[in-house]
Design a protein around this motif. Structure first.
Motif, PDB file in Angstrom:
ATOM      1  N   ASN A  33       0.853  -1.199   0.000  1.00  0.00           N
ATOM      2  CA  ASN A  33       0.000   0.000   0.000  1.00  0.00           C
ATOM      3  C   ASN A  33       0.882   1.239   0.000  1.00  0.00           C
ATOM      4  OD1 ASN A  33      -2.366  -1.578   0.157  1.00  0.00           O
ATOM      5  ND2 ASN A  33      -2.160  -1.708   2.379  1.00  0.00           N
ATOM      6  N   THR A  34       0.584   2.150  -0.913  1.00  0.00           N
ATOM      7  CA  THR A  34       1.418   3.339  -1.092  1.00  0.00           C
ATOM      8  C   THR A  34       0.692   4.575  -0.585  1.00  0.00           C
ATOM      9  OG1 THR A  34       2.445   2.358  -3.038  1.00  0.00           O
ATOM     10  CG2 THR A  34       2.632   4.738  -2.808  1.00  0.00           C
ATOM     11  N   ARG A  35       1.441   5.403   0.131  1.00  0.00           N
ATOM     12  CA  ARG A  35       0.923   6.699   0.583  1.00  0.00           C
ATOM     13  C   ARG A  35       1.830   7.787   0.023  1.00  0.00           C
ATOM     14  NH1 ARG A  35       0.010   4.069   5.975  1.00  0.00           N
ATOM     15  NH2 ARG A  35      -2.174   3.481   5.902  1.00  0.00           N
ATOM     16  N   LYS A  36       1.242   8.723  -0.695  1.00  0.00           N
ATOM     17  CA  LYS A  36       1.997   9.847  -1.240  1.00  0.00           C
ATOM     18  C   LYS A  36       2.332  10.803  -0.095  1.00  0.00           C
ATOM     19  CE  LYS A  36       1.831  13.647  -4.474  1.00  0.00           C
ATOM     20  NZ  LYS A  36       1.020  14.454  -5.381  1.00  0.00           N
ATOM     21  N   LEU A  37       3.562  11.279  -0.068  1.00  0.00           N
ATOM     22  CA  LEU A  37       3.989  12.249   0.945  1.00  0.00           C
ATOM     23  C   LEU A  37       3.995  13.629   0.320  1.00  0.00           C
ATOM     24  CD1 LEU A  37       6.982  10.217   2.401  1.00  0.00           C
ATOM     25  CD2 LEU A  37       4.697  10.475   3.391  1.00  0.00           C
ATOM     26  N   THR A  38       3.245  14.538   0.910  1.00  0.00           N
ATOM     27  CA  THR A  38       3.190  15.920   0.440  1.00  0.00           C
ATOM     28  C   THR A  38       3.995  16.770   1.402  1.00  0.00           C
ATOM     29  OG1 THR A  38       0.999  15.526  -0.486  1.00  0.00           O
ATOM     30  CG2 THR A  38       1.665  17.826  -0.183  1.00  0.00           C
TER      31      THR A  38
END
Length: 146
Positions: free
Chosen positions: A92-97
């Motif tokens: 599972n991928t979470r984009k980091l802003t």
């Protein structure tokens, strides 16, 4: 009002320095012409005032990713484009802003990351400046502080 802003900025810089220098071993990788310092910490360490100032949600299930990019020869903080992702072991991928925070000569790039207790993430952080681009890769297991 100027004095109050200066106090908060100083406090934030001191807080980030204390966490990076005292609570954790230095985490740094040399990538090309840069020394990239990084840390991931739980947001409950932040005071409510500092969290609000930088738009960070304090929760035992939320981490703060802190990146700083320094010229490896001069150690001067660098303005760069910082982006990235965190993948758990299930893929599972979470984009980091990232949000850039400048305090005097210091520049930090901050992003929030929700997590579950004992969840492991593989981070890939892209750092770009002009024609130079490098990717910081590291892995960290996250724990919920009770």
């Amino acid at each position: 009002m100027k004095k109050l802003n200066a106090i908060w900025l100083t406090f934030a810089a001191v807080f980030l320095s204390i966490i990076s220098a005292g609570a954790l071993a230095e985490q740094k990788k040399t990538l090309g012409e840069w020394d990239v310092h990084y840390m991931v910490v739980g947001t409950p360490f932040l005071t409510p005032e500092v969290a609000a100032r930088y738009g960070i949600v304090r929760s035992k299930f939320n981490a703060l990713v802190n990146i700083s990019v320094l010229d490896k020869n001069t150690t001067k903080a660098q303005r760069a484009d910082v982006s990235g992702v965190a993948r758990n072991l299930l893929g599972n991928t979470r984009k980091l802003t990232f949000k850039k925070v400048e305090d005097g000569d210091a520049i930090y790039y901050l992003a929030s990351l929700p997590f579950r207790d004992q969840e492991t993430f593989r981070f890939e952080i892209d750092v770009k400046k002009g024609n130079s681009q490098q990717t910081l890769k590291f892995q960290q297991k996250m724990y919920v502080d009770e």
